[in-house]
Design an enzyme around this catalytic site. Sequence first.
Site, mmCIF file in Angstrom:
data_model
loop_
_atom_site.group_PDB
_atom_site.id
_atom_site.type_symbol
_atom_site.label_atom_id
_atom_site.label_comp_id
_atom_site.label_asym_id
_atom_site.label_seq_id
_atom_site.Cartn_x
_atom_site.Cartn_y
_atom_site.Cartn_z
ATOM 1 N N HIS A 467 0.683 -1.173 -0.024
ATOM 2 C CA HIS A 467 -0.033 0.040 0.016
ATOM 3 C C HIS A 467 0.847 1.212 0.095
ATOM 4 O O HIS A 467 0.758 2.238 -0.786
ATOM 5 C CB HIS A 467 -0.895 0.026 1.481
ATOM 6 C CG HIS A 467 -2.053 1.043 1.351
ATOM 7 N ND1 HIS A 467 -3.007 0.966 0.868
ATOM 8 C CD2 HIS A 467 -1.561 2.510 1.719
ATOM 9 C CE1 HIS A 467 -3.633 2.404 1.061
ATOM 10 N NE2 HIS A 467 -2.829 3.078 1.700
ATOM 11 N N GLU A 468 1.859 1.400 0.973
ATOM 12 C CA GLU A 468 2.674 2.552 1.023
ATOM 13 C C GLU A 468 3.626 2.596 -0.261
ATOM 14 O O GLU A 468 3.880 3.741 -0.784
ATOM 15 C CB GLU A 468 3.446 2.365 2.405
ATOM 16 C CG GLU A 468 2.557 2.526 3.585
ATOM 17 C CD GLU A 468 1.562 3.752 3.634
ATOM 18 O OE1 GLU A 468 1.826 4.664 3.176
ATOM 19 O OE2 GLU A 468 0.717 3.514 4.233
ATOM 20 N N HIS A 471 1.627 4.287 -2.778
ATOM 21 C CA HIS A 471 1.894 5.677 -2.708
ATOM 22 C C HIS A 471 3.116 6.170 -3.205
ATOM 23 O O HIS A 471 3.331 7.426 -3.872
ATOM 24 C CB HIS A 471 1.759 6.360 -1.166
ATOM 25 C CG HIS A 471 0.389 6.286 -0.942
ATOM 26 N ND1 HIS A 471 -0.965 6.852 -1.243
ATOM 27 C CD2 HIS A 471 -0.351 5.651 0.266
ATOM 28 C CE1 HIS A 471 -1.886 6.755 -0.780
ATOM 29 N NE2 HIS A 471 -1.384 6.002 0.491
#
Length: 675
Positions: A467-468, A471
């Site tokens: 997820h990170e 980003h």
Amino acid sequence: MSILTQYFDTKHNTAPFSQIKNEDYLPAFQEGIALAKAEIDAIVNNPEAPTFENTIEAMDYAGATLDRISSIFFNLNSAETNDEMQKIAQEVSPLLSEFSNDITLNPDLFARIKTVYEQKDSLSLTPEQSTLLDKKYKSFSRNGANLADEEKNQLREIDKELSKLSLQFGENVLAETNAFQMHITDEKELAGLPEGTIEAARSLAKAQEKEGWIFTLDHPSYLPFMTYADNRELRKKMAIAFGSKGFQNNEYNNEAIVLRIVKLRHQRANLLGYATHAHFVLEERMAQSPEKVMAFENDLLTKAKPAAVKEFEQLTAFAKEMHGIEQLEKWDGAYYSEKLKQQLFNLDDEKLKPYFQLEKVLNGAFTIANKLFGLTFTEVFDIDKYHDEVMTYEVTDEKNNLVAIFYADFFPRKGKRNGAWMTSFKSQYVKDGVNERPHISNVCNFTKPTETKPSLLTFNEVTTLFHEFGHGLHGMLANTIYPSLSGTSVFWDFVELPSQVMENWCYEPEALALFATHYQTGEVIPQEYVEKIKESASFQEGLATLRQLSFGLLDMAWHGQDPTNITNLKAFETEQFKNTQLYPDVKENSMSTAFSHIFQGGYSSGYYSYKWAEVLDADAFEYFKENGIFNKEIADKFKDNVLSKGGTENPMSLYKRFRGQEPKPDALLRRAGLI
């Protein structure tokens, strides 16, 4: 001149962390603010007529030094802080907000911006330039720059009162959270609880010089208690205490504060020319209007509710069969769901962890980024870092051009806040023909390796890393002209698409084969585990969706209409929950009085965006699945239309260019097993 205000004469202009001392920050901020003020003054006092270049563009490049100092300081204040830095933060925060007010309240600056804005149709601007002009203008108009003086004063008074109220709201919730403790002295009452939870409760009691065990309403104590404690009466006691925060007859009651906040927000929106607070907020979101949000939520509700009802009936039957429970109550949900999940899947973290060694998972993310976007990550050891544990990478493309610098900081330590986040130490932008490449960081808190074992992740932590990293890719692949539109500077309900879409690869056997291998034997994760991970991911998704929608609909009810006549908070709330309610109501409890997301954080009229982003990511990933999860053509479309474009255009236009159509919720419902 401070080291922080000079050009960094380092490799790739990276921050010289080891040379920065705490005493450098305050003078650097003061110097940075003075520089930025001088740049703004030069724009305001320019004798030439306002143009896009000498006003709008000049403003976007102004304050670059201050931005760089701020990003270094505030990033370290989250990842590597100490008492002294926290003191500095208290000192510089008012300086920064005063500076920001000086800009938005500068009538001469706004006059120049407005002149350019009013000529926009005759300026033949690029889409990116149009967006920049629009955003600069709105950052003033949405803060009252077009109002008459008397109305400006009204707005300032409203803003002052609102910031006090939301602070008070948060302090009351915290006080109520801290005021409650459940002190247990009979060991039998701990039945069902995991060892770690019992241990934590024991040390809490010890710290207060008490016998036995103490449980609190803080999540690390409350959630395991509600999930595992066999004693139903104690679960009830905890649940009622948790649900009545801010709703008791004491000095911490938040009812009047909530009613005052929603009325002031409504007044503020009206003052600025908007029908409701939701109309004001959603103008700057992908959803655009309260009508569209309500249609979106009600559509999902219609589709998810039958599944939720079925799951609730299954859970009710299971609890009746297991313990003869006739009526499921709110304090039974987490407990019986966990029991049912164990019975159906028999899959725990301890079984999976050996397959998820941190280094291999990280390399898996790198390999996937290489297959999709042609990126190569090379660890380098000649770039300065703020802590020994941080790893540094040069990120290059297929032609060996530098794309970004990537910092990875993965272990908990004193001075680092909880959670996981992506941030940047330097933005991407183009100036004087030079494409300045970004410096991006991922920060997480995973278990450290020990002498005998490497760092092994739970499956939840694997998806957090991806997820990170999603980003991070949004930041690394940024390719825009203007710094304020670069990377993750996009609408709030669009920013989670790149991060959430990356999580999907964690469930695909083809992707897992690249990194999910046993740290001792090297065997690839068994297919049955993969199947169970996928199935358990959609376990009780109907109930989870219904719960999320109930919060989103409550948020819209408070903010999408005129709240002037609402007098009874509980009655209003009960009415809003009618369509999403499965458990009996608990009269002592209220959601709104502790709904910090919307009354203290920045989610008012925005709670729907959690689900909105899920719809986007499921729809986008389905496009990959239809054509192969490593399909280069679709990956290029995603890179060119989403990841590299930042906030340069309306996100719906970008999404449609990538996908060929608007997102539909069907992909999410299919993934969640709801249709």
